[in-house]
Structures are given as structure tokens and as C-alpha cells.
Design an enzyme around this catalytic site. Structure first.
Site, short mmCIF file in Angstrom:
data_model
loop_
_atom_site.label_atom_id
_atom_site.label_comp_id
_atom_site.label_asym_id
_atom_site.label_seq_id
_atom_site.Cartn_x
_atom_site.Cartn_y
_atom_site.Cartn_z
N SER A 273 165.58 106.18 55.38
CA SER A 273 165.78 106.76 56.71
C SER A 273 165.86 108.28 56.62
CB SER A 273 167.07 106.23 57.33
OG SER A 273 167.07 104.83 57.33
N GLU B 199 172.04 92.34 42.54
CA GLU B 199 170.75 91.75 42.91
C GLU B 199 169.56 92.44 42.25
OE1 GLU B 199 170.06 92.10 47.13
OE2 GLU B 199 170.46 94.24 47.14
N HIS C 55 174.98 88.95 53.26
CA HIS C 55 175.27 89.95 54.29
C HIS C 55 176.73 90.00 54.71
CE1 HIS C 55 170.94 89.83 54.34
NE2 HIS C 55 170.98 91.00 54.94
N ASP D 258 168.35 106.09 51.98
CA ASP D 258 167.35 107.03 51.46
C ASP D 258 166.03 106.98 52.23
OD1 ASP D 258 166.88 104.55 50.41
OD2 ASP D 258 166.29 105.27 48.42
N ASP E 101 175.13 100.56 49.51
CA ASP E 101 174.71 100.52 48.10
C ASP E 101 175.29 101.66 47.26
OD1 ASP E 101 173.19 98.37 48.90
OD2 ASP E 101 171.34 99.52 49.11
N ARG F 206 178.10 93.34 54.23
CA ARG F 206 177.77 94.43 55.13
C ARG F 206 178.48 94.32 56.47
NH1 ARG F 206 171.41 95.02 54.84
NH2 ARG F 206 171.54 94.55 57.04
#
Ligand code: F6P
Length: 376
Positions: free
Chosen positions: A105, A263, A297, A103, A149, A300
Site C-alpha cells: 500500500s 506461515e 485471521h 508495504d 506482520d 487480525r
């Protein structure tokens, strides 16, 4: 058609490479020059880009991360930084920019598009751009939503969220084995920033015993349906803690449990519900031997799932098709166009990324999925 610039920005996500490749190969097939901008907006501000050949885009869809890098760029947040980006785009003879990111970016892409004419005029006035370059300068912008996300309203899936979910599920399956062996409770913290999609989906997919997500703090503060007094201290338990304890204690003889916490989870007073707070409650009230695993991470990184590879490829191609259509139609659209996707198709998303919200999760909660996740 003038050249296309493509960049990946914000947190990397699995499938960004496939999306970039989709844009590049579609451009090259149409005989249009394409440039990869290195390290997101940083490369745009500093003018660091590489022209892509067919072979530059080989052997990249299976790779995690983003081949041309990403960065969170403070300079791009300033007007001067964005003007430098505009100057570099004009000098590269770019007629189009594809931004693959979350969002923040895409909001940046929106701002760049809205300020484009002002920056070009100022750059000419400052002597940063020759007049004849500037006369032809116009830019079409397309955004593709890349984030593990899945926190963007208007698309079913963001690039990378499915791969991250697979990774979490694999990890929780592994944790369940050791939890069962040792009769322990594990609290597993997953990413998602302010969005609980990863936690909720992982909870459903692994039959976790409890899930904490930001969108639905467990039980309203006013709930009276759960015991509220600590068995150890005699003091009032907070409602989330009381709900958790009641749920974990309800199956007699259960030797182990898994709790997933997003988180961004918080209580009714907006205080974070952390893995450490949860562990403390479980140990004090239930006496479970409890461990915390923070996946971090690892969610990801690694290879993209098949879905992220093919859907991101389709998104990249859709981005180029849209740009080719705009280029043929004339002056740029005042707003960038964003693409979302479901499992079968890609489609333009009407909403501005600034309204990025966790609507997907609210819909799931409303459909009873949050309750489903608690019936393990
Ligand atoms: O937005 C993607 C994300 O992985 C979030 O889930 C997480 O909160 C954040 O990025 C971590 O950012 P960084 O890699 O900068 O620590």
C-alpha cells in the site's frame, strides 16, 4: 490548508481506526476538512469518500478491523486506475493524502506521488479535469505502516503487530493447557507472510519448544551436529527435521510440546516447512500424538491492545502535523514521508517502503533471540 483524505489499505490491522481518528481529529481541530476514503485505493479510484465530522470519529479506537474498509485493488495497479484516483483527489480539493497500510500500500502511495504531475496533465488533456482545477493541484503524501506482520524496516512496530502478538500468546497459552492434559504435541501456525516476527516473539513469550521462521531456517544444510538418520525409515532426515527431533527429544520425561511455525517458514532449498510436514516428522520420529492449530485471521481481528491504540493515535496526529508543515512550506516533497514508532515516540522513516524487509527479525536473530526461543 486544503482538505485531507485518509484511507486504510491492504490487510486490516488493529489500531488502523485509532490512526485514522488521529488524522481526522487533528485535521478538524485545525479547521481542516477531512475525508475518509472507503475501501482503500478502491474508493480512491471510484471516488467514494465521506467527509468526517467530529462525531464520526467517536467510539472507534477500541474497535478491531477498519471502520472505513480496506481492499486489495487491482485497478490501482494500472496507470488508468491511478489517474482516476488523481482526478478524484483533485475534485475533492485534497491537498494531502494519508495512507495507512503495509508495504504494498505504501509503495502504491509512493508511485502515486511520483506520477502526480503527469496524471494531472493527462487528465486535463483528456478533458477529465478542468484547467483551472488542475492549476492548483498538488498533493502531499504521508504513510503510516499498518500491518500485523511487523515486516517494515525502519520502525520498531507496525500498527497492529502488538495486538496480533497478544492474540497469539493467548491462544498458545490455551493450547498448552490442553497439550499438557493429553500429553500431546501441538504445531501452531501463525501469520506473518515472509516475516517471522510474530512467530519469534510468540515463541519467546510462550516458551514454545521450537520456532520456525523464514529468516533463519533451522540449522544450516551442512550441519553435522544433529542426528541425520530417521529412526523409522533409516533414511537421511532433512536438517530442519533432524534439528527439531533432537530438540524435542532432549528433555527426558517431557510429556508435551508446542512448536510454532510462521506461515512463511522454509527449508534450505526454499521449500515451505508447513505444519503438516512438521507433524509428520514428529509423529514418525518421536511417536508424539500431534495436532495442528492454524490461528488464521483470528490474529487480525478483535480489539486492539492499549499500545496499538495510543501509538496509532500519536501516529495519526504526527501525520497531520507533517502535512500542515508541508502545506505551510510550499510545494510538495517529491517523496511521501513515512512514520514509524518505538514504544515512546513516533519519528519519520527515511526508507522507501519498497525496501521493506524483515530486518527487525534479522537483528533479533543476530542478538541471539532465536536461540533464546529454543531453550524452553
Ligand atoms: O499482511 C497481513 C496478513 O495477515 C499476512 O500475515 C497474511 O499472510 C495475509 O495478510 C493474509 O491475507 P488475506 O487476508 O488476504 O488472506
Amino acid at each position: 490548508m486544503r482538505s485531507v483524505c485518509v484511507l486504510t489499505s491492504g490487510g486490516d490491522s488493529q489500531g488502523m481506526n485509532a490512526a485514522l481518528r488521529g488524522v481526522a481529529r487533528a485535521s478538524l481541530s485545525a479547521g481542516v476538512k477531512v475525508f475518509a476514503v472507503w475501501d482503500g485505493y478502491k474508493g480512491l479510484v471510484e471516488g467514494v469518500m465521506s467527509e468526517l465530522s467530529w462525531l464520526d470519529c467517536s467510539n472507534m479506537v477500541a474497535a478491531g478491523g477498519t471502520k472505513y474498509g480496506t481492499a486489495r485493488c487491482a485497478q490501482f495497479r494500472t496507470e488508468e486506475g491511478r489517474r482516476a484516483a488523481v482526478v478524484n483527489l483533485v475534485k475533492a480539493n485534497a491537498g494531502a493524502l494519508v495512507v495507512i497500510g503495509g508495504d504494498g500500500s505504501l509503495t502504491g502511495a509512493s508511485i502515486l506521488a511520483s506520477e502526480w504531475d503527469d496524471h494531472v496533465q493527462k487528465a486535463v488533456a483528456n478533458g477529465e479535469l478542468p484547467q483551472d482545477f488542475a492549476a492548483a493541484a498538488e498533493l502531499h503524501v504521508v504513510g503510516l505502516v499498518g500491518s500485523i506482520d511487523n515486516d517494515m524496516f525502519g520502525t520498531h512496530f507496525t500498527i497492529g503487530c502488538v495486538s496480533a502478538l497478544h492474540r497469539i500468546v493467548e491462544a498458545v497459552d490455551a493450547i498448552r493447557a490442553t497439550a499438557a492434559s493429553h500429553s500431546r504435541t501441538f504445531v501452531v501456525e501463525v501469520m506473518g507472510r515472509n516475516c517471522g516476527w510474530l512467530a519469534l516473539m510468540a515463541g519467546l513469550a510462550t516458551q514454545a519448544d521450537f520456532v520456525f521462521i523464514p529468516e533463519s531456517p533451522p540449522s544450516p544444510c551442512t550441519s553435522t551436529s544433529v542426528p541425520t538418520v530417521s529412526t523409522t525409515t533409516g533414511e537421511l532426515l532433512e536438517s530442519w527435521a533432524a534439528t527439531l527431533v533432537a530438540k524435542l527429544a532432549r528433555v527426558e520425561g517431557k510429556r508435551w510440546s508446542v512448536v510454532i511455525v510462521s506461515e512463511g517458514a522454509h527449508d534450505c532449498k526454499m521449500e515451505p516447512i508447513t505444519a503438516a510436514r512438521i507433524k509428520e516428522v514428529i509423529e514418525a520420529e518421536l511417536g508424539h500424538d500431534t495436532r495442528i492449530t492454524k490461528l488464521g485471521h483470528v490474529q487480525r481481528g478483535g480489539k486492539p491492545a492499549a499500545f496499538d491504540r495510543y501509538m496509532s493515535t500519536n501516529l495519526g496526529i504526527a501525520a497531520f502535523d507533517a502535512l500542515a508543515g508541508y502545506a505551510a512550506a510550499g510545494p510538495p516533497a517529491p517523496e511521501p514521508v513515512y512514520f514509524g514508532c518505538s514504544d515512546a515516540s513516533v519519528y519519520p522513516v527515511a526508507l522507501h517502503p519498497a525496501v521493506a524487509a524483515t530486518r527487525n527479525v534479522h537483528d533479533l536473530v543476530a542478538a541471539g533471540k532465536y536461540d533464546d526461543a529454543m531453550v524452553a
